[in-house]
Motif scaffolding. Sequence first.
Motif, PDB file in Angstrom:
ATOM      1  N   TRP A  73       0.829  -1.212   0.000  1.00 29.97           N
ATOM      2  CA  TRP A  73       0.000   0.000   0.000  1.00 29.97           C
ATOM      3  C   TRP A  73       0.863   1.261   0.000  1.00 29.97           C
ATOM      4  CZ3 TRP A  73      -4.533  -0.027  -1.848  1.00 29.97           C
ATOM      5  CH2 TRP A  73      -5.355  -1.133  -1.692  1.00 29.97           C
ATOM      6  N   CYS A  74       1.992   1.215   0.695  1.00 26.59           N
ATOM      7  CA  CYS A  74       2.903   2.374   0.707  1.00 26.59           C
ATOM      8  C   CYS A  74       3.480   2.626  -0.682  1.00 26.59           C
ATOM      9  CB  CYS A  74       4.030   2.157   1.716  1.00 26.59           C
ATOM     10  SG  CYS A  74       3.479   2.264   3.439  1.00 26.59           S
ATOM     11  N   ALA A  77       0.710   4.216  -2.733  1.00 24.92           N
ATOM     12  CA  ALA A  77       0.513   5.608  -2.313  1.00 24.92           C
ATOM     13  C   ALA A  77       1.662   6.487  -2.807  1.00 24.92           C
ATOM     14  CB  ALA A  77       0.400   5.687  -0.791  1.00 24.92           C
ATOM     15  N   GLY A  81       1.462   9.630  -5.295  1.00 25.36           N
ATOM     16  CA  GLY A  81       2.023  10.900  -4.842  1.00 25.36           C
ATOM     17  C   GLY A  81       3.010  11.506  -5.820  1.00 25.36           C
ATOM     18  N   ALA A  96       5.989  11.889  -0.855  1.00 27.36           N
ATOM     19  CA  ALA A  96       5.973  10.604  -1.566  1.00 27.36           C
ATOM     20  C   ALA A  96       7.391  10.199  -1.959  1.00 27.36           C
ATOM     21  CB  ALA A  96       5.083  10.687  -2.806  1.00 27.36           C
TER      22      ALA A  96
END
Length: 164
Positions: A73-74, A77, A81, A96
Amino acid sequence: MDRAMDRDGHTQRSGEGQSPSIRRKGARTLVRWLLALAYGFAGYKHLEAPAGFIAITPGWVPDAALVVRVTGWCEIAGAIGLLLPTVRLRPVRVAAALGLALYALCVWPANIHHAVDNIAIGGVRLGWWYHGPRLALQPLIIWAPLWAVGLVDWPFRRAGTGKR
């Protein structure tokens, strides 16, 4: 080949006559998009097929399955970003990039563990033809998002001038 007229009426190829800062901005944009695609895909793979990532996670990492899901998920994301417009959202893009650089630093032990212990993923063991370049390129993978959003200029700053 694309040709255009410069202000003096001379023909030139596309990209010629552009200032270094304009070319660098285009290069940064390209790197941001490539990183976003790579991290987006990797994040998806962390969520869709986590077994290989769990297998290479060092034993000292608690709850490897949860860590792999969270890192997936990071990555997604971070990829999103990187693609945000800079107007009003530059702090998010910078966050990000910093997050992805830190992520790449933090997963280096998993890459080392994968290489040193020759861990098979899906029954396939990758040799040093893969692991050597992968480990050697990790600093570039850490640096790339920072450069892509303009947090660092190294090594492209002209020596002694302070100009880019």
